[in-house]
Design an enzyme around this catalytic site. Structure first.
Site, PDB file in Angstrom:
ATOM      1  N   THR A 186      47.422 -46.918  25.587  1.00  0.00           N
ATOM      2  CA  THR A 186      46.640 -46.474  26.745  1.00  0.00           C
ATOM      3  C   THR A 186      45.235 -46.182  26.235  1.00  0.00           C
ATOM      4  O   THR A 186      45.060 -45.869  25.057  1.00  0.00           O
ATOM      5  CB  THR A 186      47.224 -45.193  27.370  1.00  0.00           C
ATOM      6  N   GLU A 331      51.945 -47.890  31.131  1.00  0.00           N
ATOM      7  CA  GLU A 331      53.294 -47.360  30.899  1.00  0.00           C
ATOM      8  C   GLU A 331      54.339 -48.030  31.780  1.00  0.00           C
ATOM      9  O   GLU A 331      55.531 -47.748  31.669  1.00  0.00           O
ATOM     10  CB  GLU A 331      53.308 -45.842  31.184  1.00  0.00           C
ATOM     11  N   LYS A 439      38.850 -30.492  44.827  1.00  0.00           N
ATOM     12  CA  LYS A 439      39.499 -29.452  45.620  1.00  0.00           C
ATOM     13  C   LYS A 439      38.432 -28.576  46.257  1.00  0.00           C
ATOM     14  O   LYS A 439      37.792 -27.784  45.596  1.00  0.00           O
ATOM     15  CB  LYS A 439      40.423 -28.614  44.737  1.00  0.00           C
ATOM     16  N   TRP A 444      42.478 -30.827  49.272  1.00  0.00           N
ATOM     17  CA  TRP A 444      42.115 -32.028  48.542  1.00  0.00           C
ATOM     18  C   TRP A 444      41.208 -32.958  49.340  1.00  0.00           C
ATOM     19  O   TRP A 444      41.435 -33.175  50.529  1.00  0.00           O
ATOM     20  CB  TRP A 444      43.364 -32.831  48.183  1.00  0.00           C
TER      21      TRP A 444
END
Ligand code: ADP
Length: 544
Positions: A186, A331, A439, A444
């Site tokens: 990654t 992944e 936030k 959100w």
């Protein structure tokens, strides 16, 4: 009672054997670093992969050893995909866009034994060659005539000489399908990179799923041009899918600019392509500026970051190229979801259909998804509730290479770090990466939604939305914009215009408080906007 079917391990070499037997004449076309266009076939791929398997063994590579590549999309890289994994070693695709220090760290962590590289990356290889601890041999992926002279790289061999000097008689070994086949790290925007270690079984199952009509939809009659790099998550599995279905393959090499890609699409009759939005931006800009069209392209898969609806509209409405919005992760091998419509969507008007297509799509068979609240409680699939997305399935990571970072799973599920909704039809929509979430007053705001609106404004080339500290609301959204070339509107005027542009398109309290113009937005090694860098750049800014 057991079933009475054959026990045959699912191995990557099966894909090549199938392509050689059933699609021997099918073409593989590569634009090469040397500047030529190389034309070959699956028959040649199979023969040269067998030769390379012998050559790799002669270099002392043993079952399970890691063999690294620093290479573009091309036929030699494809040969290594099959030669290395097929013989039971592990192909470790290194990302050449990483800093040399990171390349050294990753190669050492992986304990790479041999490093194959395209000539483009000679300076990078020279910078790391004396520092990597385990690499014994370096191989330049070219012929003798193009070999570097007076190179500082030790134990440097020539790819074409290895191929020519090895026998083409090689029997792909049979072994446990759970054996590791390939390794991809990654990009590690936070902390050290971690390795995703794929197996033969996970790869072959992923290949079946990826080829399906409601996934990447690939067939023998297709000509596939993977723009997504083979050095990151196996080009979304396309080098395997192409062999499974027998499609013609076209590799762009290092030429990923709009002009080169468009010329290749047209000259080779490409029908399917795949890449991240930033690449398609360059292509669309070129096609628009020169009033061109796509005469053979039917579909393009866009993922890696959210595809703005403005880009989908351009492809679909102006150029008649269907966009398949897809989501996945290193992944996950990487495919998780693809957005294709259901029959019920046929009656929707264009705008409603676009709202469905803006979602990242439905799980491909094999991937199970759920969303959870901060306390771990499962949230409803109502298209409204947003929570962290968890996944599981046979091509999803169970542990990082060498157990790095501890056990990543939560009760058998892999937490993706993405925040999303899932609707009653199963369509998942990413609102943010959890680390990018804004936030405001405890609620959100989706940075992706804010960016998608900006992307539709004619003066905007690229836009990122990040959180900025606010006295009253803790955080408020700020838009960071790269203007299209030639835009002359003064900044203050354009800022006001952009803020007005949001009216009626998002909830009032989602409209960014601030707009800043920059010359460029930093990108990660995989072509995503590096918001971490932007947040750092504006960390002292206070609003309110
Ligand atoms: P890295 O780990 O380097 O970011 P990956 O290629 O593994 O590289 O990135 C996976 C992440 O990319 C996902 O978790 C998600 O945040 C983002 N991503 C991928 N596809 C999409 C998409 N279609 N829309 C929004 N985000 C996406």
């Amino acid at each position: 009672m057991n079933g009475l079917m054959m026990q045959q391990p699912l191995l990557i070499s099966m894909l090549l054997a199938h392509a050689e037997r059933h699609h021997a004449e099918q073409e593989i076309v590569s634009k090469r670093v040397e500047g030529d266009v190389h034309r070959s076939t699956y028959r040649e791929l199979a023969v040269r992969s067998r030769r390379m398997a012998n050559a790799v063994a002669a270099l002392g590579v043993k079952f399970g050893d890691r063999v690294a590549t620093l290479a573009w999309n091309g036929h030699r890289h494809m040969e290594l995909y099959y030669a290395v994994s097929g013989s039971g070693a592990v192909l470790h695709t290194l990302n050449p866009r990483l800093h040399p220090d990171q390349v050294v760290w990753i190669a050492d962590h992986a304990e790479d034994q041999v490093l194959f590289f395209d000539l483009t990356f000679l300076p990078l290889v020279e910078a790391v060659a004396s520092r990597v601890k385990t690499v014994r041999t370096f191989v330049a992926m070219t012929d003798r005539a193009h070999m570097p002279v007076n190179s500082k790289v030790p134990n440097l061999l020539c790819y074409e000489e290895l191929v020519a000097g090895a026998s083409d008689r090689f029997h792909w070994p049979q072994f446990d399908e759970h054996t590791a086949s390939s390794l991809c790290y990654t990009s590690g925007t936070t902390g050290n990179p971690k390795g995703a270690l794929y197996s033969h079984r996970s790869t072959v199952l992923h290949t079946y799923a990826a080829a399906l009509p409601d996934a990447l939809n690939c067939a023998a009659r297709d000509t596939i041009l993977p723009v997504v790099p083979m050095f990151h998550v196996n080009a979304w599995g396309l080098p395997y899918v192409a062999c499974m279905v027998g499609a013609k393959l076209v590799f762009p090499g290092p030429w990923l600019d709009g002009k080169s890609l468009h010329e290749l699409f047209e000259s080779e009759g490409v029908t399917v392509s795949a890449g991240v939005p930033t690449v398609w931006q360059g292509l669309l800009a070129h096609v628009e500026a020169h009033d061109l069209k796509f005469s053979t392209m039917r579909r393009t898969v866009i993922g890696g970051s959210a595809c703005p609806p403005a880009m989908m509209r351009a492809f679909q409405e102006r150029y008649d190229v269907q966009v398949l919005h897809a989501w996945g992760m290193t992944e996950m091998s990487p495919l998780g979801t693809v957005c294709t419509l259901k029959p019920k969507h046929q009656t929707l008007n264009a705008e409603q259909r676009m709202a469905v297509q803006a979602k990242q799509g439905r799980a491909v068979f094999g991937v199970d998804m759920k969303i959870v609240a901060e306390d771990g409680q499962q949230l409803p699939h109502d298209g409204q509730a947003a929570g962290e997305l968890l996944v599981r399935g046979p091509w999803i990571i169970s542990s990082y290479f060498k157990g790095e970072g501890g056990d990543p799973l939560v009760n058998g599920w892999f937490p993706t770090g993405d925040v999303s909704t899932i609707d009653a039809d199963g369509y998942m929509q990413i609102t943010d990466r959890s680390k990018d979430v804004i936030k405001s007053g405890g609620e959100w705001i989706s940075s992706i939604d804010i960016e998608n609106v900006a992307a539709a404004h004619p003066a905007v080339q690229m836009a990122a939305c990040i959180a900025v500290a606010h006295a009253k609301w803790d955080e408020r959204p700020m838009l960071v914009v790269v203007k299209k070339p030639g835009v002359t509107t003064p900044d203050a005027e354009l800022k006001a215009e952009l803020i007005r542009f949001y009216e009626g398109k998002v909830a009032k309290w989602w409209i960014p408080d601030e707009v800043r113009f920059v010359a460029e937005i930093p990108l990660t090694a995989t072509g995503k906007m590096l918001k971490l860098k932007l947040r750092e750049q504006f960390k002292d800014l206070r609003l309110g």
